[in-house]
Structure formats: structure tokens, C-alpha cells
Design a protein around this motif. Structure first.
Motif, PDB file in Angstrom:
ATOM      1  N   GLN A 247      -4.002 -70.557  33.063  1.00 19.10           N
ATOM      2  CA  GLN A 247      -3.238 -71.071  31.934  1.00 19.10           C
ATOM      3  C   GLN A 247      -3.608 -70.369  30.632  1.00 19.10           C
ATOM      4  OE1 GLN A 247      -3.956 -75.281  31.952  1.00 19.10           O
ATOM      5  NE2 GLN A 247      -2.957 -75.585  33.950  1.00 19.10           N
ATOM      6  N   MET A 248      -4.845 -69.944  30.508  1.00 19.65           N
ATOM      7  CA  MET A 248      -5.280 -69.225  29.309  1.00 19.65           C
ATOM      8  C   MET A 248      -4.893 -67.756  29.355  1.00 19.65           C
ATOM      9  SD  MET A 248      -9.059 -70.899  28.732  1.00 19.65           S
ATOM     10  CE  MET A 248      -9.300 -70.016  27.189  1.00 19.65           C
ATOM     11  N   GLY A 249      -4.517 -67.282  30.547  1.00 19.99           N
ATOM     12  CA  GLY A 249      -4.092 -65.892  30.678  1.00 19.99           C
ATOM     13  C   GLY A 249      -5.204 -64.892  30.523  1.00 19.99           C
ATOM     14  N   ILE A 250      -6.414 -65.242  30.961  1.00 20.57           N
ATOM     15  CA  ILE A 250      -7.554 -64.334  30.819  1.00 20.57           C
ATOM     16  C   ILE A 250      -8.111 -63.981  32.188  1.00 20.57           C
ATOM     17  CG2 ILE A 250      -8.195 -65.183  28.534  1.00 20.57           C
ATOM     18  CD1 ILE A 250     -10.396 -66.835  29.897  1.00 20.57           C
ATOM     19  N   LYS A 251      -8.931 -62.950  32.214  1.00 22.85           N
ATOM     20  CA  LYS A 251      -9.629 -62.524  33.419  1.00 22.85           C
ATOM     21  C   LYS A 251     -11.126 -62.762  33.239  1.00 22.85           C
ATOM     22  CE  LYS A 251      -6.120 -60.682  35.727  1.00 22.85           C
ATOM     23  NZ  LYS A 251      -5.697 -61.156  37.062  1.00 22.85           N
ATOM     24  N   ALA A 382     -15.576 -44.393  29.648  1.00 22.44           N
ATOM     25  CA  ALA A 382     -14.537 -45.216  30.284  1.00 22.44           C
ATOM     26  C   ALA A 382     -15.131 -46.427  30.987  1.00 22.44           C
ATOM     27  CB  ALA A 382     -13.744 -44.372  31.283  1.00 22.44           C
ATOM     28  N   LEU A 383     -16.394 -46.324  31.399  1.00 21.08           N
ATOM     29  CA  LEU A 383     -17.039 -47.424  32.109  1.00 21.08           C
ATOM     30  C   LEU A 383     -17.460 -48.545  31.162  1.00 21.08           C
ATOM     31  CD1 LEU A 383     -17.747 -47.868  35.131  1.00 21.08           C
ATOM     32  CD2 LEU A 383     -20.059 -47.118  34.606  1.00 21.08           C
ATOM     33  N   LEU A 384     -17.516 -48.250  29.864  1.00 19.14           N
ATOM     34  CA  LEU A 384     -18.040 -49.211  28.895  1.00 19.14           C
ATOM     35  C   LEU A 384     -16.946 -49.972  28.155  1.00 19.14           C
ATOM     36  CD1 LEU A 384     -20.895 -47.027  27.333  1.00 19.14           C
ATOM     37  CD2 LEU A 384     -21.023 -48.611  29.253  1.00 19.14           C
ATOM     38  N   ARG A 385     -15.689 -49.690  28.458  1.00 21.25           N
ATOM     39  CA  ARG A 385     -14.625 -50.373  27.729  1.00 21.25           C
ATOM     40  C   ARG A 385     -14.411 -51.779  28.295  1.00 21.25           C
ATOM     41  NH1 ARG A 385     -10.306 -51.428  30.496  1.00 21.25           N
ATOM     42  NH2 ARG A 385      -9.317 -50.045  32.029  1.00 21.25           N
ATOM     43  N   PRO A 386     -13.728 -52.682  27.532  1.00 16.42           N
ATOM     44  CA  PRO A 386     -13.445 -54.030  28.042  1.00 16.42           C
ATOM     45  C   PRO A 386     -12.719 -53.994  29.376  1.00 16.42           C
ATOM     46  CG  PRO A 386     -12.970 -53.913  25.697  1.00 16.42           C
ATOM     47  CD  PRO A 386     -13.292 -52.510  26.133  1.00 16.42           C
ATOM     48  N   GLY A 387     -13.074 -54.913  30.259  1.00 18.52           N
ATOM     49  CA  GLY A 387     -12.511 -54.954  31.598  1.00 18.52           C
ATOM     50  C   GLY A 387     -13.414 -54.318  32.619  1.00 18.52           C
ATOM     51  N   ARG A 388     -14.405 -53.559  32.148  1.00 18.85           N
ATOM     52  CA  ARG A 388     -15.361 -52.918  33.068  1.00 18.85           C
ATOM     53  C   ARG A 388     -16.767 -53.420  32.724  1.00 18.85           C
ATOM     54  NH1 ARG A 388     -11.822 -47.318  32.693  1.00 18.85           N
ATOM     55  NH2 ARG A 388     -10.152 -48.097  34.034  1.00 18.85           N
ATOM     56  N   LEU A 389     -17.665 -52.563  32.334  1.00 21.56           N
ATOM     57  CA  LEU A 389     -18.987 -53.050  31.913  1.00 21.56           C
ATOM     58  C   LEU A 389     -18.906 -53.448  30.444  1.00 21.56           C
ATOM     59  CD1 LEU A 389     -21.397 -50.508  33.647  1.00 21.56           C
ATOM     60  CD2 LEU A 389     -20.506 -52.657  34.525  1.00 21.56           C
TER      61      LEU A 389
END
Length: 745
Positions: A247-251, A382-389
Motif C-alpha cells: 500500500q505504501m508502494g515501497i520496496k 553502481a553498487l552503492l546507489r539506492p536499491g542496491r547497497l
């Protein structure tokens, strides 16, 4: 919306095993998950519903156990209404189930593994609601069907996850199962059921969401704030049921990077996170273990790590349990793409494979990757962006309170058994161990223990141990102090040996020296002051042999900074320009990890490779110095840089002079009285010899550096026992030969 409905049987046995009440879609929409049932005598019960076409509209299907519980008969009318639980307060943190065989005549001695039972229960009944004392039917694998009863429910502790502080334990009358609920099975009284595994007793099962954060028990000290930060950001969303997150639309957060100096507790913290969570057994892998010489095997190793999580995600969807993968030394496999030489490109493809698994097209929402490294700068961006580490936590050196906590943990066992002498003050040791990492503090405790054990070992033709050692053995304050002074030194500590080489002759007070030292100490105090925010750079300049290096080393050594490092051209003999830059930059990076740091850079011209013959040096080191001396340290860090130079004009021409907060001139000795002070303090000559030398040089001009003068006095020490007049004459001749003294014509 309250409805009057007739009691009916479950349409089939399969639906009976769901422990749901069965309704027709004409009576309730798919959005309704729970109902409140009220019988004729006003008793209320809460159930999870299952919509199925096998039941007629206006009827509600119960299995036989449910009908016995609420005491209703077939075709009896009851009151049914939708129920919306408060998911912020009615999530089950711990569910205790009393178990026995459903049919007493079908008992067996075969063991039932409670850990597997708990996993199967979560898979069979995702997001089901339960009431206290509710009877259940549970079919476990191909074994006998069990009868369960809800004995106790404890609410999930949301406050513990968001703040790191344990809230008050709350009992529930009705609660909703979550993928993170801790399931505990207890054997019913008189039952022949044989339970094995960790989930068969409350005390042996620890749930993240109802845990008492006891850092002493976990073996971690000084990292309370970092734990709270990780819990708040990485696990807050996992406390709530999947529908709330949808419902919050988050991961959920999928990755954490722990970085910092060696020995600060990164690996220990990662392992404890894996143990404290109600999740599958963490997979711990060292970065280099992933790499393989065969084509494609390194990438396959990455895929195998995520295989179990992928399979469970497909099978259970949002109700899948959490899978933790811990990468130690992650920089070994995740270097910036294109930075590794070679034609194979293995490093790049491994990074690509890891990126696709964490946050690729087919996203997994049931994983948590924890990476650890000492070199965050080497990891691909690329590994440090949001969604990853996306959560990056610095595990830095512990402060004084943290050091006390660590020492208390490491000495807890010896203190419990009375092996710690009463004179050992952990607060004192915490104050003395500035810039010690957790591993170095553990090494200190080991070294002190060895010092204590040594007292009871008798060395001779045979090694003998005092038989009464067990009773006599005590680790004392003296053991710790000895180990501090001789055995264990912090990596990010002071370079005492390097500094002592510059001041092996001591500091001789003469003329302007006292004033220079006073001004230098003033800048040291300024660097420590809370009001000082930026880096302070101090330059001591003077002609060769003026003693600039000795004065700078003296200021650095007596600054009482926990981190003091020396940068000289001597240690970089044979280095390329780029290697010099990396070495200097590494020392500055280490300095930023300490709250108070001092860097002594001796002879800037030699560091840059300057030559008076012509501009033979490259500008790489010069550019590095520009950058490092003009940048401010991170917030909460203070840095004092003390440099020396023999050619002020060169620094001025290169534009480096403006980088310094202050410049102190170290002059040559010009006055006879200053020479007298140096000769008296060196004690290389008798008072009568000093008087004779001063009488001789008073008839001319003196111009000498204190270092040069101290070197000449070594000759007088060699001539001990020689006639005093000959010693004076020899010394005066040395002064004239070296051009230090010029007689007046």
C-alpha cells in the motif's frame, strides 16, 4: 456490514486443513480477510476467511474442530461481520502453539523437527489471523496430522526495530501472522509427541522483533548507534505485513555496506545481524572465494548464492522468508568496472551479475546482502546507489565509552571467575587506549593475560608450571600497562619511533627557540579547540641544519593526539609519482578516521622531487598536496598538519605557501650567548671550556644552525680525556673550517 448466516460444513477436507472459515464470494469481497463471528449467547470469535464456490451464499463453512470450539450446530444462524485489524499493533511477534496428535490412536515415536514445522506453518498459513486458545489442524509433510492450540501470542516490537530500544511486551487476544513471526511449539501435557529442533522452547528461539538488544551477550561493544541505524533503515519495513508495504508502494532495503578500518567489528556485526534475525541461515562468503579461473564459473557462483531465495520467492511470493547473504572483503569482486587490467574482464562480469541479482529486471524482495570492506573507494559506484547497497554505515574506531564496553565484554569471563585483580580499572584503560580498534583491544586483553601467565611458568632445563597457578593467577593493572607499552600498538596510533629519530639529540633551548615552541603549542591547542572546524596547517621553514625537522617532530610528539603519522621522502625512495600520491593520500584517509589527528610532513621540496638545477619534477605530488592541504576533514574530525621546508621561496613560487594557516621561521644562531646556551645544555664540554670557546668567537661573527652545531659537539665527546686547551683549540678550528665562525679583521 453485519449478516445473519447459517452454519455449514467445509466443502472438502483440503479446505478443512486451511483453518479458515469458508464463505461465498457473493457474501464477502476479496478485500475482506477476517471476520468476527458472534453466536446466539453473544460470544465472539475471529477467523480468517477463504472464499470458495463450494459453499452456498448465505452460509459459512466450519470444520468440525471449529464447530466444537464455538458450540454451534449445522444450519444454526450466527452473526458474521468483517473485521479490520490494526496492523500496527496486532502483528504477531511470537506465536506459541501447543501440539499433540489429532488422533490419539495414530501416535508415533518419529521425531518432529520444530524448525521445519515452523517454516511449514508460515508457508501454509500466510497472513492468517489467530485468536487466543483457538484450535488448529496442521498437516506436516507426510507425517501424522497434528492438533494445535494457540497458547500465547506476543505483539511484534516495532519500537525495538525503529529505535533499537525494547518496548513493553504486549500480549494479544487476536493477531495476524507475518513472515517474520517466531513460531514456538510446545508439547501438550500427556502427549507422546517427540519434538526436536530449536523452535521447541521460548528461551532457545530469538526473534528480531521481540529481542532484548543485549550487546554484552552478542559480544559487540561500542556499536549501539550503528546497530540502531541499521535496524531503523533496513528492517523497519519488514516488521509490517506485506500488504502494508504494498500500500505504501515501497520496496524493502536489499543491501547494507559496512566499511571502516580493519578490526573495528564489521564482520562480527554482520554475523550477529544474521543470527539475531528470524531468517534462514545466513550464507557467509569471502569475496575471493567467488572468483574462479574457468570461464563463467565466477558468475555461476554468484547465481548459486541467490538460487534458494529465487525459488522461495516464486513459491511464496511476498510471504517468503528473509535470505541473508554476507560478503566479506566485497571489494575483491566489486572493483570499479574497467579498473582491472587484463583481457578476460572477469571482474566486470562478476559485478554485472551481482547487480542484476540484487536489483535486476527480475527483482527479489526477500534478500538482504551485507557487504564489508576496508576500501569503500574501490567499489563500483553502481553498487552503492539506492536499491542496491543503499545503506552505508561506517564502522569507525570506538570512542572512550565504546572502548569501555569492548573491554568489559572481553574481560567478562575472567572477571566472572575472579581472575581480574581489583586494581584493574576499565575506565582508565579505555582512556589510555585512544584509537584502538576492537580487535586491538582484544589483543591487549590477550597480551595482559599472557603477561600474567608468564609469572607462573618456570623456565629451565624443563618448562614447569606452578601447580597452584589456578588459584593464584590474577591479571593486574601492571599487566595491562606493560602490554600497552610493549606489546600492542594501535595501527592508527602514533609513529613514536619515526618521531624519535628526528629528536634523538633532544631539543636545545636557545634564544628564539622558546618563543617558537610557545607559538607552536598555541597552534596545537587551537587545532584541538571545539571552535576550530577546518584543518590547521603549520609550516616551519628555515635553512638547512636550522633544526626545523626536530622542532616540528617535537610539536607533533607532544601534541597528545591519538593519531600522529610521519611522511618523509626517505620512506618513498624508488616510488613513482603516482605511488607517492597514493601513499600520501592513504595517510590522510587514515587521519580522517580518528577524531584528533596530526600529520608531520618533512621537507616538502624533497617530497615533490624539487631540484635547484631545474624543474625536473612532475606536478602529480604538487597537485596532491594542493588538494589535501586545501580540503577540510569530515564532520567531527580535526586534523593538524605540520610541514617543514628549507626553501620558502620555492613554496611561494609554487603557490603552496598560501595553504598554511601560519608560517614560523626557524633562524640560525648568530649571538655568542646563544652559542653558550647550546654548549651548556649539550654537556659535551666543561664550563671552563665553554667559556674559552665563547671568549674566542666573541671576536668575530657566528652563523650556524643548531643541528650543525650539535653535530660538531659529537667530536668533543670523542675527544674525552684530551687536554682541555687542545679540545678548545680543535673545536674553534672546526668552527672556522666549516665557515660557522668568521674572525673580525
Amino acid at each position: 456490514m453485519i449478516e445473519r448466516m447459517k452454519v455449514a460444513k467445509c466443502p472438502n477436507e483440503e479446505l478443512s486443513l486451511t483453518n479458515c472459515v469458508i464463505v461465498n464470494e457473493a457474501d464477502f469481497s476479496k478485500k475482506v480477510r477476517y471476520v468476527r463471528v458472534t453466536t446466539g449467547d453473544r460470544r465472539s470469535f475471529l477467523y480468517t476467511i477463504n472464499i470458495n464456490g463450494g459453499i452456498r451464499a448465505g452460509c459459512i463453512g466450519f470444520n468440525i474442530i471449529q464447530r466444537k470450539q464455538i458450540l454451534v450446530e449445522l444450519d444454526q444462524e450466527i452473526q458474521v461481520e468483517p473485521y479490520n485489524p490494526d496492523l500496527t499493533r496486532q502483528m504477531i511477534g511470537t506465536l506459541v502453539l501447543e501440539a499433540e496428535f489429532l488422533q490419539k490412536k495414530s501416535t508415533t515415536n518419529e521425531p518432529f523437527n520444530t524448525d521445519q514445522m515452523a517454516q511449514s506453518f508460515l508457508e501454509q498459513f500466510p497472513r492468517h489471523g489467530y485468536s487466543l486458545a483457538q484450535p488448529l489442524v496442521f498437516k506436516f509433510q507426510d507425517k501424522k496430522t497434528l492438533s494445535l492450540k494457540v497458547k500465547e501470542m506476543e505483539a511484534a516490537d516495532v519500537e525495538a526495530v525503529t529505535t533499537g530500544k525494547k518496548g513493553e511486551s504486549r500480549k494479544l487476544e487476536f493477531g495476524v501472522l507475518t513472515p517474520n513471526t517466531a513460531i514456538i511449539f510446545e508439547k501438550a501435557e500427556g502427549s507422546a509427541l517427540y519434538l526436536t529442533g530449536k523452535a521447541k522452547a521460548r528461551q532457545s528461539h530469538t526473534s528480531l522483533f521481540a529481542a532484548d538488544w543485549d550487546f554484552q551477550k552478542m559480544g559487540i561493544g561500542g556499536l549501539d548507534e550503528q546497530f540502531v541505524q541499521i535496524l531503523r533503515r533496513a528492517f523497519a519495513s519488514r516488521v509490517f505485513p506485506p500488504e502494508v508495504v504494498e500500500q505504501m508502494g515501497i520496496k524493502h532495503v536489499k543491501g547494507i555496506l559496512l566499511y571502516g578500518p580493519p578490526g573495528t567489528g564489521k564482520t562480527l556485526m554482520a554475523r550477529q545481524i544474521g543470527k539475531m534475525l528470524n531468517a534462514t541461515e545466513p550464507k557467509i562468503v569471502n569475496g575471493p572465494e567467488i572468483l574462479n579461473k574457468y570461464v563463467g564459473e565466477s558468475e555461476a557462483n554468484i547465481r548459486r548464492l541467490f538460487a534458494d531465495a529465487e525459488e522461495e520467492e516464486k513459491r511464496m511470493g511476498p510471504n517468503s522468508g528473509l535470505h541473508i547473504i554476507i560478503f566479506d572483503e566485497i571489494d575483491a569482486i566489486c572493483k570499479s568496472r574497467g579498473s582491472v587490467a587484463g583481457s578476460t574482464g572477469v571482474n566486470d562480469t562478476v559485478v554485472n551479475q551481482l547487480l542484476s541479482k540484487i536489483d535486476g529486471v527480475e527483482q527479489l524482495n526477500n534478500i538482504l546482502v551485507i557487504g564489508m570492506t576496508n576500501r569503500k573507494d574501490m567499489i563500483d559506484e553502481a553498487l552503492l546507489r539506492p536499491g542496491r547497497l543503499e545503506i552505508q554505515v561506517e564502522i569507525s574506531l570506538p570512542n572512550e565509552k565504546g572502548r569501555y564496553d569492548i573491554l568489559k565484554i572481553k574481560t567478562a569471563v575472567m572477571d566472572k571467575h575472579g581472575k581480574l585483580q581489583a586494581d584493574v580499572d576499565l575506565y582508565e584503560l579505555a582512556a589510555l587506549t585512544k584509537n584502538f580498534s576492537g580487535a586491538e583491544l582484544e589483543g591487549l586483553v590477550k597480551a595482559a593475560s599472557s603477561s600474567a601467565l608468564k609469572r607462573y611458568i618456570h623456565l629451565g632445563s624443563q618448562i614447569k608450571v606452578d601447580p597452584d597457578a589456578i588459584d593464584k593467577l590474577k591479571i593486574t593493572r601492571a599487566d595491562f600497562i606493560y602490554s600497552l607499552e610493549n606489546d600492542v600498538k594501535p595501527t592508527l596510533g602514533t609513529s613514536d619511533d619515526a618521531l624519535d629519530k628526528f629528536i634523538d639529540r633532544g631539543i636545545i633551548s636557545w634564544g628564539n627557540t622558546r618563543e617558537l615552541l610557545e607559538r607552536g603549542h598555541m597552534f596545537v591547542k587551537q587545532a584541538k579547540s571545539p571552535e576550530t572546524r577546518n584543518m590547521l596547517c603549520l609550516l616551519l621553514e628555515g635553512a638547512p641544519t636550522a633544526g626545523t625537522s626536530a622542532l616540528a617532530a617535537y610539536l607533533a610528539k607532544n601534541s597528545d593526539f591519538p593519531f600522529v603519522k610521519v611522511i618523509t621522502s626517505r620512506e618513498m625512495v624508488g616510488y613513482t609519482e603516482s605511488s607517492k600520491c597514493l601513499r600520501i593520500n592513504k595517510i590522510f584517509d587514515d587521519a580522517y578516521r580518528s577524531e584528533l589527528s596530526c600529520i608531520f610532513m618533512n621537507d616538502l621540496e624533497q617530497l615533490m622531487g624539487y631540484s635547484p638545477i631545474g624543474p625536473r619534477y612532475q606536478s602529480l605530488v604538487l597537485d596532491a598536496l594542493y588538494s589535501l592541504l586545501s580540503s577540510s576533514p569530515p564532520k567531527g574530525r580535526k586534523l593538524l598538519v605540520i610541514c617543514t621546508s628549507k626553501r620558502r621561496s620555492v613554496l611561494e613560487e609554487l603557490g603552496l605557501l598560501s595553504m598554511f594557516t601560519a608560517v614560523l621561521r626557524v633562524p640560525y644562531i648568530k649571538e655568542v650567548e646563544d652559542v653558550r646556551m647550546v654548549l651548556d645544555e649539550s654537556q659535551a664540554m666543561t664550563s671552563s671550556e665553554v667559556e674559552a670557546v665563547c671568549q674566542h668567537i666573541s671576536h668575530g661573527d657566528v652563523f650556524v644552525g643548531v643541528k650543525k652545531l650539535m653535530g660538531l659537539l659529537d667530536t668533543m665527546r670523542v675527544m674525552k680525556g684530551v687536554d682541555p686547551q687542545k679540545r678548545v683549540a680543535a673545536f674553534c678550528n672546526l668552527l672556522e673550517d666549516e665557515g660557522i665562525y668568521t674572525p673580525t679583521l
